[in-house]
Design a protein around this motif. Structure first.
Motif, short mmCIF file in Angstrom:
data_model
loop_
_atom_site.label_atom_id
_atom_site.label_comp_id
_atom_site.label_asym_id
_atom_site.label_seq_id
_atom_site.Cartn_x
_atom_site.Cartn_y
_atom_site.Cartn_z
N SER A 90 -2.88 0.59 -4.11
CA SER A 90 -2.86 -0.72 -3.44
C SER A 90 -2.45 -1.77 -4.46
O SER A 90 -3.15 -2.01 -5.45
CB SER A 90 -4.25 -1.04 -2.87
OG SER A 90 -4.61 -0.12 -1.86
N ASP A 104 0.86 -1.18 0.00
CA ASP A 104 0.00 0.00 0.00
C ASP A 104 0.90 1.23 0.00
O ASP A 104 1.68 1.45 0.94
CB ASP A 104 -0.90 0.01 1.23
CG ASP A 104 -1.94 -1.11 1.18
OD1 ASP A 104 -2.56 -1.27 0.12
OD2 ASP A 104 -2.11 -1.81 2.20
N LYS A 142 -4.30 9.55 -4.27
CA LYS A 142 -3.06 9.61 -3.48
C LYS A 142 -2.81 8.30 -2.72
O LYS A 142 -2.24 8.29 -1.63
CB LYS A 142 -3.11 10.78 -2.49
CG LYS A 142 -3.14 12.14 -3.17
CD LYS A 142 -3.05 13.27 -2.15
CE LYS A 142 -3.04 14.62 -2.84
NZ LYS A 142 -2.92 15.75 -1.88
N ARG A 143 -3.27 7.18 -3.32
CA ARG A 143 -3.03 5.87 -2.70
C ARG A 143 -3.07 4.80 -3.78
O ARG A 143 -3.97 4.78 -4.60
CB ARG A 143 -4.05 5.58 -1.61
CG ARG A 143 -3.78 4.29 -0.83
CD ARG A 143 -4.76 4.12 0.31
NE ARG A 143 -4.50 2.90 1.07
CZ ARG A 143 -3.63 2.79 2.05
NH1 ARG A 143 -2.93 3.85 2.41
NH2 ARG A 143 -3.45 1.65 2.69
N THR A 171 -1.83 12.46 -6.91
CA THR A 171 -2.57 11.39 -7.57
C THR A 171 -1.82 10.99 -8.83
O THR A 171 -1.55 11.81 -9.70
CB THR A 171 -4.00 11.85 -7.93
OG1 THR A 171 -4.68 12.24 -6.74
CG2 THR A 171 -4.77 10.73 -8.60
N THR A 185 1.25 5.30 -0.16
CA THR A 185 0.65 6.63 0.01
C THR A 185 1.51 7.63 -0.71
O THR A 185 2.71 7.75 -0.42
CB THR A 185 0.54 6.99 1.50
OG1 THR A 185 -0.25 5.98 2.17
CG2 THR A 185 -0.14 8.34 1.68
N THR A 186 0.92 8.35 -1.66
CA THR A 186 1.69 9.28 -2.49
C THR A 186 1.33 10.73 -2.16
O THR A 186 0.30 11.01 -1.56
CB THR A 186 1.40 9.01 -3.98
OG1 THR A 186 0.00 9.14 -4.23
CG2 THR A 186 1.83 7.60 -4.36
N SER A 187 2.19 11.63 -2.59
CA SER A 187 1.96 13.06 -2.35
C SER A 187 1.09 13.68 -3.42
O SER A 187 0.68 14.84 -3.30
CB SER A 187 3.30 13.80 -2.28
OG SER A 187 4.02 13.63 -3.51
#
Length: 304
Positions: A83, A49, A80-81, A55, A51-53
């Motif tokens: 999976s 998973d 912004k995620r 999209t 988590t990005t800063s």
């Protein structure tokens, strides 16, 4: 109090039972041929998973994953995620390299949550899940047997098993991922279904205490009236819970969507099975019991 409604649940139950049998048969054929689409909770693999800063573009992420050559994967993009589920368990070096490459190619500020499940842990979790379902079913049967009678217990357990199998079949047909939240959803569905069934059973038992049963037609009328008397409560309950489940499916995160979808399938099935399976099985078994005839004392002749 006799219901004045025109729809007869008892008379139409053979039609609905036939439909249920066909749906279940098709689903079990899918399960037998294609099996279940197990997530890494029940098969070895790696869950990543990210988590990005910002999209990320889905096509860009897929292109990056294909270049990594880490085997088959599934991607569930979000805002912004990301999976990602790999079918193989990554070793320590592959894990470090994946993080470095992702930050270099897509987002230098990305953070990672990585979970690796090996074969032994996956098998243990699958076994524990099956044991949990079996214990729950056994507990239901014992509880209903003590509170009511064995006919009620058998009807309740068959309808509950149907609900669980229905959800399993739907996930197999549509190739939805089966993971631990799915098992939690099935256990929740079992609890909901037995609660809805017991409401109908309690009304049947209450009406049975005061009814004068002289024939099988009287039994059918009693069951039909009992269902009508509890129908409003059942509909209100299922609609309320369905609204919550649908909202979770639409607005919830990726990790809870499949749980919500399993709940939607199970809630609809639970309301249906309580009416057309559980109560009808009790009626079928009750008809096998001889109807007790009330002895009428002959009136004595009046003496002159």
């Amino acid at each position: 109090m006799r219901s004045k409604r025109s729809f007869d649940f008892v008379k139409t139950s053979p039609f609905f039972l036939s439909i249920s049998a066909v749906i279940l048969l098709i689903g079990l054929v899918f399960v037998g041929i294609f099996g279940m689409n197990y997530g890494i909770d029940f098969s070895s693999g790696t869950s990543v998973d990210v988590t990005t800063s910002k999209t990320l573009d889905e096509a860009q992420v897929k292109e990056f994953l294909n270049k990594q050559q880490l085997g088959d994967y599934t991607l569930a993009p979000g805002e912004k995620r990301e999976s990602i589920r790999f079918k193989t368990a990554l070793d320590e070096n592959q894990e470090k390299q994946f993080k470095a490459d992702f930050q270099a190619a897509l987002d230098p500020n990305a953070s990672f949550e990585i979970n690796i499940v090996d074969v032994d842990i996956a098998k243990e979790q699958e076994t524990n899940a099956l044991i949990g379902l079996a214990v729950a079913s056994l507990g239901i049967m014992i509880y209903v047997s003590i509170r009511f009678e064995w006919r009620f217990a058998l009807g309740a357990i068959i309808s509950t098993v149907y609900d669980a199998l229905f959800v399993i079949c739907m996930f197999s047909i549509f190739r939805l991922e089966v993971n631990l939240p799915f098992i939690l959803a099935v256990l929740t569905i079992i609890g909901y279904s037995i609660n809805d069934t017991i409401v109908i059973f309690d009304r049947i038992r209450e009406n049975l205490r005061f009814a004068k049963i002289k024939s099988h037609a009287d039994l059918e009328r009693l069951v039909n009236d009992s269902i009508w008397q509890t129908l409003a409560r059942s509909i209100n309950t299922v609609i309320t819970v369905l609204i919550a489940a649908v909202c979770l499916f639409i607005f919830g995160g990726e990790s809870i969507k499949l749980f919500s979808l399993a709940m939607i399938f199970g809630l609809a099935s639970g309301a249906y099975s309580s009416i057309f399976i559980a109560s009808q099985i009790w009626l079928f078994l009750k008809k096998k019991q001889p109807i007790k005839k009330v002895a009428v004392k002959p009136q004595s002749a009046n003496t002159p």
